[in-house]
Write a protein that holds these residues in place. Structure first.
Motif, mmCIF file in Angstrom:
data_model
loop_
_atom_site.group_PDB
_atom_site.id
_atom_site.type_symbol
_atom_site.label_atom_id
_atom_site.label_comp_id
_atom_site.label_asym_id
_atom_site.label_seq_id
_atom_site.Cartn_x
_atom_site.Cartn_y
_atom_site.Cartn_z
ATOM 1 N N PHE B 59 46.408 41.705 33.104
ATOM 2 C CA PHE B 59 46.494 40.871 34.302
ATOM 3 C C PHE B 59 45.191 40.107 34.568
ATOM 4 O O PHE B 59 45.189 38.894 34.739
ATOM 5 C CB PHE B 59 46.859 41.738 35.513
ATOM 6 C CG PHE B 59 46.867 40.985 36.803
ATOM 7 C CD1 PHE B 59 47.881 40.067 37.082
ATOM 8 C CD2 PHE B 59 45.853 41.165 37.737
ATOM 9 C CE1 PHE B 59 47.890 39.352 38.267
ATOM 10 C CE2 PHE B 59 45.844 40.445 38.935
ATOM 11 C CZ PHE B 59 46.869 39.552 39.195
ATOM 12 N N PHE B 60 44.079 40.846 34.554
ATOM 13 C CA PHE B 60 42.780 40.205 34.832
ATOM 14 C C PHE B 60 42.391 39.240 33.711
ATOM 15 O O PHE B 60 41.868 38.163 33.971
ATOM 16 C CB PHE B 60 41.681 41.268 35.008
ATOM 17 C CG PHE B 60 41.864 42.086 36.247
ATOM 18 C CD1 PHE B 60 41.888 41.471 37.499
ATOM 19 C CD2 PHE B 60 42.021 43.464 36.187
ATOM 20 C CE1 PHE B 60 42.064 42.222 38.653
ATOM 21 C CE2 PHE B 60 42.194 44.217 37.340
ATOM 22 C CZ PHE B 60 42.223 43.594 38.574
ATOM 23 N N GLY B 65 41.757 33.876 31.924
ATOM 24 C CA GLY B 65 42.156 32.866 30.943
ATOM 25 C C GLY B 65 42.622 31.582 31.605
ATOM 26 O O GLY B 65 42.433 30.480 31.078
ATOM 27 N N PHE B 66 43.212 31.719 32.785
ATOM 28 C CA PHE B 66 43.685 30.562 33.523
ATOM 29 C C PHE B 66 42.504 29.727 34.039
ATOM 30 O O PHE B 66 42.553 28.510 34.089
ATOM 31 C CB PHE B 66 44.559 31.035 34.699
ATOM 32 C CG PHE B 66 45.164 29.930 35.483
ATOM 33 C CD1 PHE B 66 46.202 29.170 34.941
ATOM 34 C CD2 PHE B 66 44.708 29.631 36.754
ATOM 35 C CE1 PHE B 66 46.767 28.139 35.662
ATOM 36 C CE2 PHE B 66 45.264 28.599 37.486
ATOM 37 C CZ PHE B 66 46.290 27.840 36.927
ATOM 38 N N MET B 67 41.423 30.425 34.418
ATOM 39 C CA MET B 67 40.228 29.757 34.956
ATOM 40 C C MET B 67 39.305 29.264 33.844
ATOM 41 O O MET B 67 38.493 28.375 34.036
ATOM 42 C CB MET B 67 39.406 30.722 35.828
ATOM 43 C CG MET B 67 40.146 31.339 36.979
ATOM 44 S SD MET B 67 40.670 30.122 38.183
ATOM 45 C CE MET B 67 39.077 29.612 38.827
ATOM 46 N N PHE B 68 39.411 29.919 32.704
ATOM 47 C CA PHE B 68 38.489 29.681 31.602
ATOM 48 C C PHE B 68 38.891 28.405 30.873
ATOM 49 O O PHE B 68 39.972 28.322 30.312
ATOM 50 C CB PHE B 68 38.576 30.889 30.652
ATOM 51 C CG PHE B 68 37.323 31.167 29.891
ATOM 52 C CD1 PHE B 68 36.186 31.607 30.540
ATOM 53 C CD2 PHE B 68 37.286 31.021 28.514
ATOM 54 C CE1 PHE B 68 35.038 31.895 29.831
ATOM 55 C CE2 PHE B 68 36.146 31.309 27.796
ATOM 56 C CZ PHE B 68 35.018 31.751 28.455
ATOM 57 N N GLU B 123 35.337 40.403 23.945
ATOM 58 C CA GLU B 123 36.077 41.634 24.269
ATOM 59 C C GLU B 123 36.401 41.670 25.750
ATOM 60 O O GLU B 123 37.540 41.875 26.150
ATOM 61 C CB GLU B 123 35.214 42.868 23.930
ATOM 62 C CG GLU B 123 34.958 43.095 22.465
ATOM 63 C CD GLU B 123 36.185 43.593 21.715
ATOM 64 O OE1 GLU B 123 37.065 44.202 22.361
ATOM 65 O OE2 GLU B 123 36.266 43.353 20.497
ATOM 66 N N VAL B 124 35.361 41.474 26.574
ATOM 67 C CA VAL B 124 35.524 41.569 28.023
ATOM 68 C C VAL B 124 36.543 40.555 28.527
ATOM 69 O O VAL B 124 37.408 40.874 29.332
ATOM 70 C CB VAL B 124 34.164 41.351 28.734
ATOM 71 C CG1 VAL B 124 34.356 41.254 30.237
ATOM 72 C CG2 VAL B 124 33.197 42.468 28.400
ATOM 73 N N MET B 125 36.434 39.344 28.025
ATOM 74 C CA MET B 125 37.297 38.278 28.540
ATOM 75 C C MET B 125 38.626 38.172 27.790
ATOM 76 O O MET B 125 39.402 37.261 28.044
ATOM 77 C CB MET B 125 36.537 36.957 28.465
ATOM 78 C CG MET B 125 35.277 36.984 29.302
ATOM 79 S SD MET B 125 34.582 35.354 29.424
ATOM 80 C CE MET B 125 33.270 35.657 30.577
ATOM 81 N N GLU B 126 38.843 39.103 26.882
ATOM 82 C CA GLU B 126 40.090 39.129 26.096
ATOM 83 C C GLU B 126 40.336 37.805 25.369
ATOM 84 O O GLU B 126 41.390 37.199 25.458
ATOM 85 C CB GLU B 126 41.268 39.513 26.997
ATOM 86 C CG GLU B 126 41.083 40.913 27.579
ATOM 87 C CD GLU B 126 42.183 41.320 28.561
ATOM 88 O OE1 GLU B 126 43.162 40.579 28.700
ATOM 89 O OE2 GLU B 126 42.032 42.386 29.180
ATOM 90 N N ILE B 127 39.298 37.382 24.686
ATOM 91 C CA ILE B 127 39.383 36.165 23.880
ATOM 92 C C ILE B 127 39.273 36.581 22.413
ATOM 93 O O ILE B 127 38.371 37.343 22.057
ATOM 94 C CB ILE B 127 38.239 35.190 24.249
ATOM 95 C CG1 ILE B 127 38.442 34.675 25.671
ATOM 96 C CG2 ILE B 127 38.167 34.026 23.275
ATOM 97 C CD1 ILE B 127 37.237 34.021 26.257
ATOM 98 N N THR B 128 40.196 36.128 21.605
ATOM 99 C CA THR B 128 40.161 36.502 20.196
ATOM 100 C C THR B 128 39.551 35.373 19.362
ATOM 101 O O THR B 128 39.399 34.247 19.854
ATOM 102 C CB THR B 128 41.584 36.777 19.657
ATOM 103 O OG1 THR B 128 42.314 35.544 19.714
ATOM 104 C CG2 THR B 128 42.281 37.843 20.478
ATOM 105 N N LYS B 129 39.228 35.680 18.126
ATOM 106 C CA LYS B 129 38.661 34.677 17.222
ATOM 107 C C LYS B 129 39.636 33.501 17.075
ATOM 108 O O LYS B 129 39.231 32.352 16.924
ATOM 109 C CB LYS B 129 38.379 35.345 15.854
ATOM 110 C CG LYS B 129 37.842 34.462 14.759
ATOM 111 C CD LYS B 129 36.332 34.348 14.824
ATOM 112 C CE LYS B 129 35.721 33.683 13.582
ATOM 113 N NZ LYS B 129 36.103 32.293 13.341
#
Lengths: 79, 158
Positions: B59-60, B65-68, B123-129
């Motif tokens: 969720f977070f 991701g919406f703001m990023f 990792e923290v922001m759940e962003i993958t390569k």
């Protein structure tokens, strides 16, 4: 002073920092060592920037002219 | 011949103006013959995110991701006014012949600037390569940056 005949001309007029320097660094690679690149720019900062670029890269700034809002540089590729 | 001088830049900020400064200095350093690397951490990662991609799993993460944003979506640190500032600066810069952030990033890639994302921020922001542009280098940690900075003649934190 004898007229300098450039081997290639880079028209960087209308471009702002850092593009005149970036394009110069790319164009100089397309001419041979000992050949001359003429760079035209309208960015007033390019006077200091092209000079600094030459100093840092070891290429020789043969001449620098200003006229009609255009700065013209003659750069000899040294290496 | 002497070994090339090195320039190492941490891009922490996701502000348009600061990312401009980072990419202008990076491309210039590379143009001046320096071996240049950029280390993108926290908000700075936005500069490497693919356009229009929604990231995050939880969720977070999805909310973030919406703001990023991607590099075209980042706004100035002052006077953004919900995107109006971004639009205004883009327009003013375009009118004056200033190269856009996307083009500067491409120039950096063309000049061989190394674009390193920070593993922990990802990792923290759940962003993958896969969420990052293909030109991004493999993610690294702080030690890789410190080693890079130790050997650098210029280090900046933006």
């Amino acid at each position: 002073m004898a007229e300098i005949t450039p081997n290639k001309v880079l028209d960087a007029r209308g471009l702002q920092c850092p593009m005149p320097v970036v394009k110069t660094s790319q164009e100089i690679k397309t001419i041979g060592v000992g050949e001359v690149l003429q760079v035209l720019a309208t960015d007033p900062g390019s006077m200091a920037d092209i000079t600094a670029w030459c100093k840092s890269t070891g290429n020789e700034l043969l001449n620098m002219e200003k006229g009609g809002g255009v700065f013209t540089f003659y750069i000899k590729r040294v290496r | 011949m002497n070994e090339a001088k090195k320039c190492s830049i941490v891009v922490f900020s996701g502000d348009m103006d600061k990312q401009f400064a980072a990419f202008i200095i990076a491309t210039t350093a590379a143009a001046m013959g320096m071996e240049t690397s950029m280390f993108f951490t926290f908000w700075g990662l936005q500069a490497l995110k693919k356009k229009g991609l929604k990231t995050g799993k939880g969720f977070f993460g999805r909310m973030l991701g919406f703001m990023f944003k991607d590099i075209e979506g980042v706004g100035p640190s002052k006077m953004n006014f919900g995107g109006i500032g971004r639009w205004m600066f883009k327009k003013m810069m375009k009118d004056k012949g200033v190269t856009s952030l996307v083009e500067l990033r491409q120039t950096a890639i063309d000049l061989g600037v190394k674009l390193q994302p920070c593993q922990m921020s990802m990792e923290v922001m759940e962003i993958t390569k896969e969420d990052l542009i293909d030109e991004a280098a493999d993610p690294v940690g702080a030690a890789a940056y410190v080693l890079d900075a130790q050997q650098a003649d210029i280090t900046l934190f933006i």
